[in-house]
Design an enzyme around this catalytic site. Structure first.
Site, PDB file in Angstrom:
ATOM      1  N   GLY A  91     -13.765   7.771 -34.875  1.00 16.76           N
ATOM      2  CA  GLY A  91     -15.133   7.502 -34.341  1.00 16.76           C
ATOM      3  C   GLY A  91     -15.813   6.115 -35.046  1.00 16.76           C
ATOM      4  O   GLY A  91     -16.893   5.759 -34.752  1.00 16.76           O
ATOM      5  N   HIS A  98     -19.222   1.372 -43.997  1.00 13.01           N
ATOM      6  CA  HIS A  98     -20.504   2.074 -44.156  1.00 13.01           C
ATOM      7  C   HIS A  98     -20.322   3.818 -44.121  1.00 13.01           C
ATOM      8  O   HIS A  98     -19.567   4.469 -43.801  1.00 13.01           O
ATOM      9  CB  HIS A  98     -21.173   1.710 -42.904  1.00 13.01           C
ATOM     10  CG  HIS A  98     -20.665   2.129 -41.438  1.00 13.01           C
ATOM     11  ND1 HIS A  98     -19.676   1.310 -41.061  1.00 13.01           N
ATOM     12  CD2 HIS A  98     -20.823   3.121 -40.647  1.00 13.01           C
ATOM     13  CE1 HIS A  98     -19.211   1.830 -39.783  1.00 13.01           C
ATOM     14  NE2 HIS A  98     -19.940   2.952 -39.508  1.00 13.01           N
TER      15      HIS A  98
HETATM   16  P1  5GP Z   1     -19.585   4.151 -36.646  1.00  9.57           P
HETATM   17  O1  5GP Z   1     -19.481   4.451 -35.262  1.00  9.57           O
HETATM   18  O2  5GP Z   1     -18.719   2.884 -36.911  1.00  9.57           O
HETATM   19  O3  5GP Z   1     -19.174   5.175 -37.743  1.00  9.57           O
HETATM   20  O4  5GP Z   1     -20.915   3.797 -37.062  1.00  9.57           O
HETATM   21  C1  5GP Z   1     -21.748   2.616 -36.585  1.00  9.57           C
HETATM   22  C2  5GP Z   1     -23.230   2.945 -36.540  1.00  9.57           C
HETATM   23  O5  5GP Z   1     -23.906   1.789 -36.329  1.00  9.57           O
HETATM   24  C3  5GP Z   1     -23.324   3.824 -35.388  1.00  9.57           C
HETATM   25  O6  5GP Z   1     -24.060   5.044 -35.592  1.00  9.57           O
HETATM   26  C4  5GP Z   1     -24.346   2.943 -34.570  1.00  9.57           C
HETATM   27  O7  5GP Z   1     -25.658   3.584 -33.949  1.00  9.57           O
HETATM   28  C5  5GP Z   1     -25.030   2.059 -35.366  1.00  9.57           C
HETATM   29  N1  5GP Z   1     -25.181   0.472 -34.937  1.00  9.57           N
HETATM   30  C6  5GP Z   1     -24.458  -0.198 -34.266  1.00  9.57           C
HETATM   31  N2  5GP Z   1     -24.860  -1.450 -34.097  1.00  9.57           N
HETATM   32  C7  5GP Z   1     -26.146  -1.366 -34.759  1.00  9.57           C
HETATM   33  C8  5GP Z   1     -27.106  -2.406 -34.848  1.00  9.57           C
HETATM   34  O8  5GP Z   1     -27.375  -3.399 -34.399  1.00  9.57           O
HETATM   35  N3  5GP Z   1     -28.174  -2.062 -35.722  1.00  9.57           N
HETATM   36  C9  5GP Z   1     -28.484  -0.723 -36.465  1.00  9.57           C
HETATM   37  N4  5GP Z   1     -29.444  -0.582 -36.976  1.00  9.57           N
HETATM   38  N5  5GP Z   1     -27.309   0.216 -36.099  1.00  9.57           N
HETATM   39  C10 5GP Z   1     -26.316  -0.094 -35.446  1.00  9.57           C
END
Ligand code: 5GP
Ligand code: ZN
Length: 112
Positions: A91, A98
């Site tokens: 995911g 992060h």
């Molecule tokens: P992943 O899917 O990689 O585990 O988590 C990425 C997270 O980054 C997601 O929960 C998504 O909502 C968040 N996200 C994606 N683009 C942005 C953005 O431009 N600003 C912020 N604050 N969060 C973001």
């Protein structure tokens, strides 16, 4: 890294709702929160994911967890979940290391 969304966010080139910042890391509210509390915490130095953590660069990960504990205590979080997705199947959608911090609702296990 010049073309990385989270590098741009931690550098202030793309706006975000900041939770915390120091010389090593940046924490900000997730744009699509999955719980009443949902923020992300990232190293300022680019790493693609947990898979890029090595003995030479791992100090920042311990630092980030100390910051998570401090922020959770300040926010009065009794229970919370820390998640890091690695790779597309798990995911991960943003290729900059992060940690999600989620709290404020009942959660299930195992995650989907
Ligand atoms: P992943 O899917 O990689 O585990 O988590 C990425 C997270 O980054 C997601 O929960 C998504 O909502 C968040 N996200 C994606 N683009 C942005 C953005 O431009 N600003 C912020 N604050 N969060 C973001
Ligand atoms: Zn980056």
């Amino acid at each position: 890294m010049s073309d990385c969304l989270f590098c741009k966010i931690s550098a202030g080139e793309i706006p975000s709702k900041k939770v915390y910042e120091d010389e090593l890391c940046y924490a900000f509210h997730d744009i699509a929160p999955q719980a009443p509390v949902h923020f992300l915490i990232i190293p300022k130095a680019h790493l693609a994911s947990v898979s890029a953590v090595t003995p030479d660069n791992c100090a920042v990960v311990g630092h980030i967890f100390a910051v998570i504990a401090k922020l959770a205590a300040e926010m009065g979080l009794d229970s919370y979940r820390v998640v890091s997705n690695i790779g597309a199947q798990a995911g991960q959608s943003v290729p900059h290391l992060h940690f999600h911090v989620l709290s404020g609702r009942d959660m299930t296990w195992p995650p989907g």
